[in-house]
Design an enzyme around this catalytic site. Structure first.
Site, short mmCIF file in Angstrom:
data_model
loop_
_atom_site.label_atom_id
_atom_site.label_comp_id
_atom_site.label_asym_id
_atom_site.label_seq_id
_atom_site.Cartn_x
_atom_site.Cartn_y
_atom_site.Cartn_z
N LYS A 88 -7.71 1.16 -2.66
CA LYS A 88 -7.19 0.61 -1.39
C LYS A 88 -7.24 1.66 -0.27
O LYS A 88 -7.60 1.36 0.87
CB LYS A 88 -5.75 0.12 -1.63
CG LYS A 88 -4.99 -0.27 -0.39
CD LYS A 88 -5.52 -1.50 0.28
CE LYS A 88 -4.77 -1.78 1.56
NZ LYS A 88 -5.46 -2.75 2.40
N THR A 90 0.86 -1.19 0.00
CA THR A 90 0.00 0.00 0.00
C THR A 90 0.89 1.23 0.00
O THR A 90 1.65 1.46 0.96
CB THR A 90 -0.91 0.03 1.24
OG1 THR A 90 -1.58 -1.23 1.33
CG2 THR A 90 -1.93 1.14 1.14
#
Ligand code: NAP
Length: 294
Positions: free
Chosen positions: A173, A98
């Site tokens: 995300k 991420t």
């Protein structure tokens, strides 16, 4: 078609489980990790550990990165021993870490310049889902590039959600983790108030589990942490804080207000500073129980 030689970078909580699922699927995997100790179990399984990310890129067709965030990505991709020093044009880079939206955009542009196919593929789901291969892959990629690697991605996850071209996977995300952060802080605050009222916090779970509106797999997953007041890391608080900051930076770049996310960031930062950086994100509960100035 010859199967791709896969290079996996980052054998942390998530990466080691994901790399093992690639092995189970019969993939040819070579690994690299900064802390060499974490490569030992792969070497015991007969896999090689490359000496540097550059050496890994020189011998692989597909590189997968699963490291902490922007800075860790810079550390493994840049510099004389980094992936880009291998000049690996023609290969594919799949980033599953991420990262921030701005970093992902820069990385996509760099890959384009170097003729590297780039797939922006962070994942939703934590340690147990990484272990049993049921992660959700949130993909930012071109249709053709994604189709080519779909079965590889499905060796690590149960579904691929295609959000658009990069950085759409990363953006999705960050939106999803914002939700997770607010669900966690909501659960922690609810349990803290129950305790302050002299109620058993277990009653919150009993009520949620009996309610069609509030019953939720995530609350069940975190029940033990709250009731036992133990916070072994499945998703570390430091990473939640990182993702909240990426979400807030992305929002600021679009002039989007996120007032509640801002408040959760403050609680996460306070928890981080109280020595809980490597604890599970539910350690925000511990911080609430400790009170204001402790
Ligand atoms: P982790 O256990 O902390 O592992 C982090 C990995 O990044 C380790 O391999 C670490 O290497 C490496 N790393 C960190 N800084 C580095 C640097 N400067 N240079 C080289 N390598 C570096 O984290 P994780 O839980 O596996 O998470 C990995 C990624 O997945 C993060 O982006 C996280 O936000 C995301 N994610 C996590 C979860 C979850 O529930 N855990 C769920 C979805 C997504 P060392 O071993 O040498 O420290």
């Amino acid at each position: 078609m010859t199967p791709p030689r896969i290079g996996f970078i980052g054998l942390g909580i998530m990466g080691s489980a994901m790399a093992k699922n690639l092995l189970k699927a019969g993939c040819d995997v070579t690994v690299w990790n900064r802390d060499r100790k974490k490569t030992e179990e792969f070497q015991a399984l007969g896999r090689e550990a490359a000496p540097t990310p550059k050496a890994l890129a020189q011998r692989c067709d597909v590189l997968i990165t699963m490291v902490t965030g922007d800075e860790a990505m810079e550390a493994v991709l840049g510099g004389p021993d980094g992936v880009f020093a291998a000049r690996f044009g023609g290969s594919t880079l799949i980033n599953m870490s991420t990262v921030s939206s701005a970093y992902c955009e820069r990385l996509a542009a760099l890959c384009f310049k170097e003729a590297v196919t780039f797939l922006d593929c962070p994942v939703a789901g934590s340690k147990p889902l990484a272990e049993n291969g049921t992660l959700l892959v949130l993909a930012g990629a071109g249709e053709k590039a994604l189709e080519k690697r779909r079965s590889l991605l499905l060796s690590m996850g149960k579904a691929v959600i295609h959000a658009g071209p990069p950085p759409a996977g990363t953006r999705l995300k960050l939106c999803v983790n914002l939700l997770l952060a607010q669900m966690t802080s909501g659960l922690c605050e609810s349990a803290a108030l129950a305790k302050a009222f002299g109620l058993d916090p277990g009653l919150i779970f009993r009520t949620a589990e009996a309610s069609p509106a509030l019953d939720c797999g995530y609350f069940r997953m975190k029940k033990d942490n709250i009731l036992k007041e133990e916070f072994p890391p499945a998703f570390a608080l430091k990473d939640l804080l990182k993702d909240l900051r990426y979400a807030l930076a992305g929002a600021a770049s679009r002039r989007q207000e996120l007032p509640v996310t801002g408040a959760v960031e403050k609680l996460a930062a306070k928890t981080y500073n109280s020595g809980e950086r490597n604890s599970d994100l539910t350690a925000m509960y511990k911080s609430l129980l400790a009170g204001e100035d402790k």
